[in-house]
Write a protein that holds these residues in place. Sequence first.
Motif, PDB file in Angstrom:
ATOM      1  N   HIS A 105      -8.299  -2.827   8.536  1.00  0.00           N
ATOM      2  CA  HIS A 105      -8.162  -2.260   7.188  1.00  0.00           C
ATOM      3  C   HIS A 105      -7.117  -1.154   7.103  1.00  0.00           C
ATOM      4  O   HIS A 105      -6.917  -0.570   6.048  1.00  0.00           O
ATOM      5  N   SER A 128       0.822  -1.214   0.000  1.00  0.00           N
ATOM      6  CA  SER A 128       0.000   0.000   0.000  1.00  0.00           C
ATOM      7  C   SER A 128       0.855   1.262   0.000  1.00  0.00           C
ATOM      8  O   SER A 128       0.338   2.364  -0.151  1.00  0.00           O
ATOM      9  N   ASP A 154      -7.914   0.873   3.784  1.00  0.00           N
ATOM     10  CA  ASP A 154      -8.310   0.447   2.438  1.00  0.00           C
ATOM     11  C   ASP A 154      -8.698  -1.026   2.474  1.00  0.00           C
ATOM     12  O   ASP A 154      -7.852  -1.905   2.513  1.00  0.00           O
ATOM     13  N   THR A 197     -11.999   1.665  -2.410  1.00  0.00           N
ATOM     14  CA  THR A 197     -12.393   1.582  -0.987  1.00  0.00           C
ATOM     15  C   THR A 197     -11.435   2.300  -0.045  1.00  0.00           C
ATOM     16  O   THR A 197     -11.471   2.066   1.168  1.00  0.00           O
ATOM     17  N   GLY A 198     -10.557   3.144  -0.593  1.00  0.00           N
ATOM     18  CA  GLY A 198      -9.623   3.856   0.282  1.00  0.00           C
ATOM     19  C   GLY A 198     -10.330   4.930   1.097  1.00  0.00           C
ATOM     20  O   GLY A 198     -11.325   5.507   0.666  1.00  0.00           O
ATOM     21  N   GLN A 199      -9.813   5.179   2.291  1.00  0.00           N
ATOM     22  CA  GLN A 199     -10.346   6.270   3.111  1.00  0.00           C
ATOM     23  C   GLN A 199      -9.206   6.889   3.900  1.00  0.00           C
ATOM     24  O   GLN A 199      -8.211   6.224   4.204  1.00  0.00           O
ATOM     25  N   LEU A 252      -7.262   6.911  -3.768  1.00  0.00           N
ATOM     26  CA  LEU A 252      -8.192   6.156  -2.918  1.00  0.00           C
ATOM     27  C   LEU A 252      -8.825   4.974  -3.649  1.00  0.00           C
ATOM     28  O   LEU A 252      -9.319   4.038  -3.008  1.00  0.00           O
ATOM     29  N   GLY A 266      -6.169   0.909  -3.497  1.00  0.00           N
ATOM     30  CA  GLY A 266      -5.611   2.250  -3.325  1.00  0.00           C
ATOM     31  C   GLY A 266      -4.148   2.207  -2.914  1.00  0.00           C
ATOM     32  O   GLY A 266      -3.603   1.142  -2.615  1.00  0.00           O
TER      33      GLY A 266
END
Length: 282
Positions: free
Chosen positions: A103, A33, A120, A74-76, A71, A125
């Motif tokens: 996550h 990541s 994520d 599903t990235g945050q 992102l 992402g």
Amino acid sequence: MPELPEVETIRRQLNEVLVGKKIKSVEVLREKSFGGDSNKLVGWEVERVGRKSKLIEIYFNNKEEMMIVHLKMTGQLVFVDGKKRVFGGHPTADWVSDLPSKHTRVILNFADGSKLFFNDMRVFGWMRMVNKENYEKEMRKTSPDVTEREFSLEYLTEVLKKSKKAVKLVLMDQEKIGGLGNIYANDALYLAKVMPNRKADSLSPLEIKKLLVSIREVINRGIKYGGASAANYVDIKGMGGTYQDHFLVYKRDGQLCSRCKGVIQKMKVGGRGTFYCPKCQK
Ligand SMILES: [Zn+2]
């Protein structure tokens, strides 16, 4: 996927909370990541948070390298400072629950005790360190995004005149135009009174002009309303965007057109749900 107004909303909020923060340490919990040497970041101070299309750019006082964040699905990003929490990206319980969670992929720890979590779920992402000069050189080669000055009447005309594909598909082709996704492409074509399945090269100069103005208008409205949480993206303060309350045609099939009282219809263009008014779009 976030659209440009959602990413721009997150960028603005991050820029408010991150500028001046000094990095104490970086924890990379999932190696893939994070691209680059995270140890280098220690001691660097955030200078500003920028954006190119859907890429979030974090500039530091270090002049050579910067960080880019995508992102994807599903990235945050969740910024935590004591009891204060601001977040954006894919909405899950991780926004409000204890972090790190299962996550969490990367944690930036700042010298003042605040933290930025990159979570994520589906791991499409990423965060990446890049050489600033190379990055800017690369970016100059990419297509302009719809908020940039290079996205001009001349540019849009050239792109449309070269294609016999449906105009909506050309608007959404990220290699030609950056940052225009399904929601805003539908609404821009409605505003310009152009049928989404028209061949791109069939638009008159006047229609192209109206389309350009319409694209700018829907994107600016999207940013004004903080994006659309219908697209599963909410701004980083956790207030869902409200653009979905202002959709012009997107997901309004069966309802009345506010312009001519025709009934909004749905069709597929290039496999994507496409919404239009058969009475006033030509
Ligand atoms: Zn209509």
